[in-house]
Design an enzyme around this catalytic site. Structure first.
Site, short mmCIF file in Angstrom:
data_model
loop_
_atom_site.label_atom_id
_atom_site.label_comp_id
_atom_site.label_asym_id
_atom_site.label_seq_id
_atom_site.Cartn_x
_atom_site.Cartn_y
_atom_site.Cartn_z
N LEU A 59 0.82 -1.22 0.00
CA LEU A 59 0.00 0.00 0.00
C LEU A 59 0.85 1.27 0.00
CD1 LEU A 59 -2.90 -0.91 2.49
CD2 LEU A 59 -2.84 -1.17 0.01
N LYS A 84 2.42 -3.36 13.49
CA LYS A 84 1.67 -3.34 14.76
C LYS A 84 2.50 -3.53 16.01
CE LYS A 84 0.78 -8.28 14.78
NZ LYS A 84 -0.10 -9.38 15.13
N SER A 124 -7.72 -0.03 17.32
CA SER A 124 -7.18 -0.75 18.48
C SER A 124 -7.54 -0.05 19.77
CB SER A 124 -5.66 -0.81 18.33
OG SER A 124 -5.05 -1.24 19.52
N ALA A 125 -7.65 -0.83 20.82
CA ALA A 125 -7.83 -0.26 22.16
C ALA A 125 -6.64 0.60 22.56
CB ALA A 125 -8.01 -1.38 23.18
N TYR A 148 2.98 3.74 17.31
CA TYR A 148 1.99 2.84 16.72
C TYR A 148 0.58 3.34 17.02
CZ TYR A 148 -1.27 -1.06 16.50
OH TYR A 148 -2.38 -1.83 16.25
N LYS A 152 -2.74 4.76 14.63
CA LYS A 152 -4.15 4.31 14.66
C LYS A 152 -5.08 5.51 14.86
CE LYS A 152 -3.78 0.04 13.81
NZ LYS A 152 -4.35 -0.58 12.60
N PHE A 177 -9.64 -5.22 21.24
CA PHE A 177 -8.89 -5.32 22.49
C PHE A 177 -7.73 -6.33 22.27
CE2 PHE A 177 -10.58 -2.35 25.60
CZ PHE A 177 -11.42 -1.68 24.74
N LEU A 199 1.43 -11.61 24.83
CA LEU A 199 1.43 -12.66 25.85
C LEU A 199 1.06 -14.04 25.30
CD1 LEU A 199 1.62 -13.50 28.81
CD2 LEU A 199 -0.76 -12.77 29.10
N ARG A 230 -6.27 -7.77 31.04
CA ARG A 230 -6.65 -7.39 29.68
C ARG A 230 -7.93 -8.10 29.26
NH1 ARG A 230 -3.22 -4.56 30.97
NH2 ARG A 230 -1.31 -3.91 29.91
P1 NAD Z 1 -0.61 -8.99 11.00
O1 NAD Z 1 0.74 -8.36 10.97
O2 NAD Z 1 -0.69 -10.46 11.19
O3 NAD Z 1 -1.43 -8.61 9.69
C1 NAD Z 1 -1.24 -7.40 8.99
C2 NAD Z 1 -0.99 -7.76 7.53
O4 NAD Z 1 -0.81 -6.56 6.79
C3 NAD Z 1 0.27 -8.61 7.35
O5 NAD Z 1 -0.03 -9.73 6.55
C4 NAD Z 1 1.25 -7.67 6.62
O6 NAD Z 1 2.11 -8.37 5.75
C5 NAD Z 1 0.28 -6.74 5.89
N1 NAD Z 1 0.82 -5.41 5.60
C6 NAD Z 1 1.44 -4.55 6.45
N2 NAD Z 1 1.80 -3.44 5.80
C7 NAD Z 1 1.39 -3.57 4.52
C8 NAD Z 1 1.48 -2.76 3.36
N3 NAD Z 1 2.10 -1.57 3.38
N4 NAD Z 1 0.95 -3.21 2.21
C9 NAD Z 1 0.34 -4.43 2.16
N5 NAD Z 1 0.23 -5.24 3.22
C10 NAD Z 1 0.76 -4.82 4.39
O7 NAD Z 1 -1.44 -8.24 12.15
P2 NAD Z 1 -2.86 -8.61 12.77
O8 NAD Z 1 -2.65 -9.00 14.18
O9 NAD Z 1 -3.61 -9.49 11.85
O10 NAD Z 1 -3.50 -7.16 12.79
C11 NAD Z 1 -4.38 -6.72 11.77
C12 NAD Z 1 -4.78 -5.29 12.05
O11 NAD Z 1 -5.40 -5.21 13.33
C13 NAD Z 1 -3.61 -4.30 12.08
O12 NAD Z 1 -4.06 -3.10 11.50
C14 NAD Z 1 -3.36 -4.11 13.56
O13 NAD Z 1 -2.78 -2.85 13.83
C15 NAD Z 1 -4.76 -4.23 14.13
N6 NAD Z 1 -4.79 -4.66 15.53
C16 NAD Z 1 -4.15 -5.80 15.89
C17 NAD Z 1 -4.17 -6.19 17.22
C18 NAD Z 1 -3.43 -7.42 17.68
O14 NAD Z 1 -3.11 -7.52 18.87
N7 NAD Z 1 -3.14 -8.39 16.82
C19 NAD Z 1 -4.88 -5.43 18.18
C20 NAD Z 1 -5.53 -4.29 17.75
C21 NAD Z 1 -5.48 -3.91 16.42
C1 WQD Z 2 -0.81 -8.41 27.74
C2 WQD Z 2 -0.41 -8.53 29.21
C3 WQD Z 2 1.73 -7.57 29.68
C4 WQD Z 2 4.04 -10.42 27.27
C5 WQD Z 2 -0.66 -4.89 22.86
C6 WQD Z 2 -0.56 -3.55 22.20
C7 WQD Z 2 -1.94 -3.09 21.79
C8 WQD Z 2 -2.65 -4.15 20.93
C9 WQD Z 2 -2.59 -5.50 21.57
C10 WQD Z 2 -2.37 -3.69 18.59
C11 WQD Z 2 0.24 -7.27 29.77
C12 WQD Z 2 1.76 -9.06 29.90
C13 WQD Z 2 3.03 -9.72 27.89
C14 WQD Z 2 4.95 -11.17 28.06
C15 WQD Z 2 3.75 -10.49 30.01
N1 WQD Z 2 -2.03 -4.30 19.65
N2 WQD Z 2 2.88 -9.77 29.26
N3 WQD Z 2 4.75 -11.19 29.41
O1 WQD Z 2 0.18 -4.79 25.90
O2 WQD Z 2 -2.29 -5.32 26.27
O3 WQD Z 2 -1.49 -4.79 24.02
O4 WQD Z 2 -1.24 -5.81 21.95
O5 WQD Z 2 -3.13 -2.78 18.47
O6 WQD Z 2 -1.76 -1.90 21.07
O7 WQD Z 2 -0.02 -2.61 23.13
O8 WQD Z 2 -0.85 -6.95 25.00
O9 WQD Z 2 -0.14 -9.29 24.88
O10 WQD Z 2 1.63 -7.48 24.93
O11 WQD Z 2 0.31 -7.94 26.99
O12 WQD Z 2 3.64 -10.53 31.26
O13 WQD Z 2 5.90 -11.78 27.57
O14 WQD Z 2 0.59 -9.55 29.31
O15 WQD Z 2 2.50 -6.90 30.64
O16 WQD Z 2 -0.15 -7.16 31.11
P1 WQD Z 2 -1.07 -5.39 25.42
P2 WQD Z 2 0.29 -7.97 25.37
#
Ligand code: NAD
Ligand code: WQD
Length: 338
Positions: A59, A84, A124-125, A148, A152, A177, A199, A230
């Site tokens: 993208l 992310k 994201s939260a 990051y 968002k 979340f 985690l 969480r």
């Molecule tokens: P992920 O990294 O597994 O998936 C994201 C995908 O986007 C990957 O396949 C990556 O290769 C692709 N990508 C990244 N940049 C790109 C670009 N410039 N062009 C084309 N493709 C690209 O992550 P996920 O966990 O599936 O997360 C999906 C979405 O949800 C993300 O936007 C992330 O920020 C959001 N989100 C994730 C979490 C989480 O904890 N997993 C929590 C909240 C929000």
């Molecule tokens: C969960 C809990 C840690 C790893 C993150 C991003 C958030 C969202 C989701 C994308 C916390 C504890 C963790 C470990 C641990 N992503 N922990 N040992 O921090 O709630 O959220 O992912 O949008 O933006 O900040 O998730 O899974 O990292 O942590 O004790 O090795 O586990 O301290 O309490 P978090 P997490």
């Protein structure tokens, strides 16, 4: 509907593709594989029983993104594509701005040029930072604490501005979340590259023998057992919410911003214990100092999603652990072993 799924080979995108295919939608996945594997496409075909239409597109490449949208005949775009990792975003903020904000800008421009006016966006939260109170409602103050999170928040605002100026544009903004778990087949799941930041994948890699012990970041938080709390949500519940969000956009007009969580807070040690029960494997851990930037307790008020989408989480922590373990034990090296 004919749906473009950007970031469709990633963790949450791939699970969402399964649900969308089950509901009869026609999909095109797009990804640059910066954080995912082409093996996902074979696995999706095995689950859905049909070949997966795929375009390798970055993208950040404006022309390629315009080409992806032009003439695609899409009724909607689901936008998962982002970097992310919170820690990495603190080291390389400009890469995060370029990839997440720049990529989203290109996508919105390409949608506008192609006349595609329906978007579901992965927020994201993290936009709530350290909330004043839990459960967190959507009208809580937004104050991000890392680059990051800032991407968002800016992307939510870009989308909001577009909705405000283009009466035909509809957007569903979904604030996830803590997504965990995997599809019940064990064929797709979360496969972080390098040591996991989150985690659940860390627990999985300890249980499967890839890492010796879990570090629990802080045992002195003001929570039920001193460890961080969480709102873990099963990725299949999350996937279902995207299909429901699309239906809600078709039904009700301009759009919404909703939390996607269970509403239940779970501590680190509660998750470890549930995982040990579900897997039958020990997860040895050490209590270590708090991780910079962490907060004590964050969980959602999911009432608005129920009201607007008719969605609520159905799968509990035991199901999350069981399915995460099935994926990890069937794929000890993730997709790498392919
Ligand atoms: P992920 O990294 O597994 O998936 C994201 C995908 O986007 C990957 O396949 C990556 O290769 C692709 N990508 C990244 N940049 C790109 C670009 N410039 N062009 C084309 N493709 C690209 O992550 P996920 O966990 O599936 O997360 C999906 C979405 O949800 C993300 O936007 C992330 O920020 C959001 N989100 C994730 C979490 C989480 O904890 N997993 C929590 C909240 C929000
Ligand atoms: C969960 C809990 C840690 C790893 C993150 C991003 C958030 C969202 C989701 C994308 C916390 C504890 C963790 C470990 C641990 N992503 N922990 N040992 O921090 O709630 O959220 O992912 O949008 O933006 O900040 O998730 O899974 O990292 O942590 O004790 O090795 O586990 O301290 O309490 P978090 P997490």
């Amino acid at each position: 509907m004919r749906i473009l799924v950007c970031g469709g080979s990633g963790y949450i995108g791939s699970h969402t593709c399964v649900v969308l295919a089950e509901r009869g939608h026609d999909l095109v996945l797009a990804d640059n594989f910066s954080n995912s594997s082409p093996v996902v496409l074979e696995r999706l075909q095995a689950i859905t029983g049909a070949p997966v239409a795929f375009r390798q597109v970055d993208l950040r490449d404006r022309a390629a993104t315009f080409d992806l949208l032009a003439g695609g005949g899409f009724d909607a775009v689901l936008h998962f594509a982002a970097l992310k990792a919170v820690g990495e975003s603190c080291e390389r903020p400009l890469d995060y701005f370029e990839n997440n904000i720049g990529g989203t800008l290109h996508l919105l421009q390409a949608m506008q040029a192609a006349g595609v006016k329906r978007l579901v966006f992965s927020s994201s939260a993290t936009v709530y930072g350290d909330p004043d109170r839990v459960p967190v409602r959507e009208d809580a103050p937004l104050r991000v604490t890392n680059p990051y999170g800032r991407t968002k928040l800016v992307m939510e605002q870009l989308i909001g501005d577009l909705v405000a100026t283009d009466p035909g544009f509809q957007a569903g903004v979904l604030r996830y979340f803590n997504p965990v778990g995997a599809h019940s087949s064990g064929l797709i799941g979360e496969d972080p590259s390098g040591p996991p930041n989150n985690l659940m994948p860390y627990i999985c890699q300890v249980a499967v023998g890839r890492r010796p012990r879990l570090n629990v970041f802080g045992g002195d938080w003001p929570t039920v057992d001193g460890t961080g709390v969480r709102d873990y949500i099963h990725v299949v519940d999350l996937a279902r919410a995207h299909a429901d969000a699309l239906d809600a956009l078709v039904r009700d007009g301009r759009g919404f911003t909703v939390n996607l969580g269970t509403g239940q807070g779970v501590s680190v040690l509660q998750l470890v214990q549930a995982f040990e029960r579900a897997s039958g494997r020990p997860v040895p851990y050490d209590l270590v100092p708090r991780r910079a930037g962490d907060v004590a307790e964050v969980y959602a008020d999911p009432a608005l999603a129920q009201q607007l989408l008719g969605w609520r989480a159905q799968l509990d922590v035991d199901a999350m652990c069981r399915d995460a373990w099935r994926w990890q034990s069937m794929n000890p090296e993730g997709y790498g072993a392919g």
